[in-house]
Design a protein around this motif. Structure first.
Motif, short mmCIF file in Angstrom:
data_model
loop_
_atom_site.label_atom_id
_atom_site.label_comp_id
_atom_site.label_asym_id
_atom_site.label_seq_id
_atom_site.Cartn_x
_atom_site.Cartn_y
_atom_site.Cartn_z
N ALA A 21 -29.76 6.53 -23.84
CA ALA A 21 -29.14 7.35 -24.89
C ALA A 21 -29.81 8.72 -24.86
O ALA A 21 -30.94 8.85 -24.40
N LEU A 50 -34.27 6.07 -25.04
CA LEU A 50 -33.73 7.27 -25.69
C LEU A 50 -34.45 8.49 -25.14
O LEU A 50 -35.68 8.53 -25.13
N GLN A 64 -30.49 12.39 -27.24
CA GLN A 64 -30.41 12.98 -28.57
C GLN A 64 -30.84 14.44 -28.51
O GLN A 64 -31.90 14.77 -27.97
N VAL A 83 -38.78 5.63 -26.38
CA VAL A 83 -38.25 6.98 -26.53
C VAL A 83 -39.10 7.94 -25.71
O VAL A 83 -40.33 7.86 -25.75
N PRO A 126 -34.40 2.56 -30.00
CA PRO A 126 -34.61 2.27 -28.57
C PRO A 126 -35.86 1.41 -28.33
O PRO A 126 -36.76 1.34 -29.17
N ARG A 185 -37.47 9.84 -32.87
CA ARG A 185 -36.05 9.42 -32.84
C ARG A 185 -35.28 9.95 -34.05
O ARG A 185 -34.09 9.72 -34.19
N ASN A 243 -35.12 12.31 -25.81
CA ASN A 243 -35.04 13.37 -26.81
C ASN A 243 -35.22 14.71 -26.09
O ASN A 243 -36.26 14.95 -25.48
N HIS A 292 -31.00 5.82 -33.73
CA HIS A 292 -31.19 5.02 -32.51
C HIS A 292 -32.42 4.13 -32.73
O HIS A 292 -33.41 4.55 -33.35
#
Ligand SMILES: Cc1cc2nc3c(=O)[nH]c(=O)nc-3n(C[C@H](O)[C@H](O)[C@H](O)COP(=O)(O)OP(=O)(O)OC[C@H]3O[C@@H](n4cnc5c(N)ncnc54)[C@H](O)[C@@H]3O)c2cc1C
Length: 480
Positions: free
Chosen positions: A69, A87, A71, A45, A42, A31, A89, A40
């Motif tokens: 979310a 999240l 990223q 992730v 979360p 993250r 990534n 973040h």
């Protein structure tokens, strides 16, 4: 094992990349972004390796009622970091394919500009990248994307041909002007409010070399350099992009002795005309001010990152932004009075010259707003060097001082302060903001994508207006 943990385990089997909860080793690495001041946090992730992983993560979030979310390289976390949810990534999702004949590049979600610049250069082309080549292409472009070639060609978002996006229903859609016109309009400016973009197809432009670099001036000359720079911007052609920045250098051995503990002003130039013969005469009024450093010259676009020389390493940063109209000597005084040596902060502030092609609507309309602004003001302080309790009031004072020249608008990409969430509307023209909320209500009625600069869905009273905007029930399969 509770049912959430069992579902996480099942997701981890479906996804090729890592799936990590706060208890797992590697969670913090997964993250982490370039912005270290805010992260973040979360519940989960997912290090996605491709569109299938993204779909699985979004479906998992939908099944558990969790927000999502996204990223890329995490430069914008100060404005977007959120609590809980899933999240995604995208940093493993890299790849570029250049089509020299069509002058386009297909770019995967986590790819950085430096990769695209390199591949495009081999075809004698360049992308509409920004000051720092280490930024991820997709988030930069979806928020508008103000680049070194923008006064000539417009925002990066004005040059998007197609997007592959996973929407809140878990479907992967190939979105073009023809396939889903409303979503195509909204994604180009509305960024992550409508889904996770897994790939993008962009126009490239026939630029191989620039006349560019920077002129450095002693801080004592700030008033004269800012005044001259502002009058100079009123005379330059659209092929000339530039900015002026004042920086307070820390008193540290890492910096040249002449700069330590002092201010310097830098004028950054990127001149991208077809013929560069008149470049030296164009910059002559700035050179006449007596720079202490001068790196201006012809350079390949592959070295364009040296013009701003933004720091490539992560840091704790607080930043704010405003869009301004035409500026005069009184505006320069107002800005300089709120900066070192008259005030302790901010550490860096810059004005980027807008106008040119940025002021015109694109060939295919999009949601990027505020095209009437003439300058972008960015105010940045390093939290390693000052307490947040000093930084925020200092930034606020700067924005109050320039209020008479402010258009009231902002660019999403530079909206990073603590109150970014309250500022989202100011990135859009009012009618466009209303349309964005309506499109949001069609594609993400539950606001799954809310850990961001959020555009909430229009409420039910807007239902009639949305009737003609239904998403494709059978999404077009991406060709790529
Ligand atoms: C040093 C520096 C220089 C900069 N220079 C410029 C410049 O010249 N011009 C300019 O316009 N901007 C500039 N910016 C701002 C920059 O474009 C934004 O911060 C941009 O969001 C950075 O991308 P990122 O991958 O780091 O974003 P992240 O912080 O990872 O993400 C930013 C936002 O984009 C969303 N997002 C990320 N990936 C996706 C995806 N695949 N699909 C949908 N949404 C997604 C996220 O949800 C998040 O809200 C600069 C920033 C820095 C720190």
């Amino acid at each position: 094992m509770n049912s959430f943990a069992a579902d996480v385990e099942a997701l981890a089997k479906r996804v090729r990349g890592p799936v990590l909860t706060p208890r797992d080793e590697g969670y913090d690495t997964e993250r982490a972004g370039y912005q270290l001041a805010r992260w973040h946090r979360p519940d989960l992730v997912v290090g996605a390796t491709g569109a299938a992983d993204v779909r699985a993560a979004v479906a998992f979030a939908g099944d558990h009622g969790l927000p999502v979310a996204v990223q890329g390289t995490g430069h914008a976390l100060a404005g977007t970091a959120g609590e809980g949810g899933v999240l995604i990534n995208t940093s493993r999702m890299t790849g570029v394919r250049v089509n020299g004949r069509a002058r386009t590049a297909w770019v995967a979600a986590g790819t950085r500009w430096d990769e695209v610049i390199h591949e495009a250069a081999a075809a004698g082309l360049a992308p509409l990248s920004g000051s720092f080549p280490g930024l991820a292409v997709v988030p930069y472009t979806l928020a508008g994307g103000l680049g070194l070639l923008s006064r000539r060609y417009g925002y990066a978002a004005d040059h998007v041909r197609a997007l592959d996006v996973v929407t809140a229903d878990g479907l992967l859609r190939h979105v073009t002007e023809v396939s889903e016109p409303d979503l195509f309009w909204a994604l180009r400016g509305g960024r992550d409010n409508f889904g996770v973009v897994t790939a993008i197809e962009l126009d490239l432009v026939p630029v191989t070399t620039l006349y560019g670099g920077s002129l450095q001036f002693a801080g004592e000359l700030a008033a004269e350099v800012f005044d001259t720079y502002l009058s100079w911007t009123a005379t330059v052609p659209d092929e000339m992009s530039s900015s002026i920045m004042q920086m307070s250098y820390p008193d540290l051995p890492a910096f040249p002795e002449a700069l330590r503990g002092r201010q310097a002003v830098h004028v950054r130039i990127a001149y991208a005309a077809d013929v560069l013969d008149d470049a030296e005469s164009l910059v002559a009024p700035l050179r006449a001010l007596g720079p202490t450093g001068d790196t201006l010259g012809v350079l390949p676009y592959t070295e364009a990152g040296s013009i701003h020389a933004d720091p490539p390493f992560p840091g704790h940063v607080e930043a704010g932004t405003a869009l301004l109209g035409d500026l005069d000597t009184a505006a320069v005084r107002a800005i300089l009075d709120q900066a070192p040596p008259h005030a302790p902060l901010p550490h860096v502030f810059e004005l980027r010259h807008l106008g040119g092609r940025l002021a015109h609507p694109p060939a295919v309309g999009n949601a990027v707003g505020n095209r009437d602004a003439r300058f972008l003001l960015n105010v940045i302080s390093r939290l390693e060097r000052a307490e947040i309790t000093e930084v925020r009031p200092a930034h606020k004072r700067m924005f109050e001082a320039v209020a008479p020249w402010s258009t009231g608008g902002r660019l999403l990409n530079f909206m990073n302060g603590e109150d970014a969430a309250q500022q989202v509307r100011s990135a859009y023209d009012p009618e466009d903001y209303r349309r964005l909320t309506e499109i949001k209500a069609v594609y993400d009625p539950g606001n799954t994508f809310r850990l961001n600069h959020n555009i909430p869905p229009a409420d039910d009273r807007e239902h009639d207006r949305r009737a003609g905007m239904a998403p494709a029930t059978v999404p077009v399969t991406p060709a790529t």
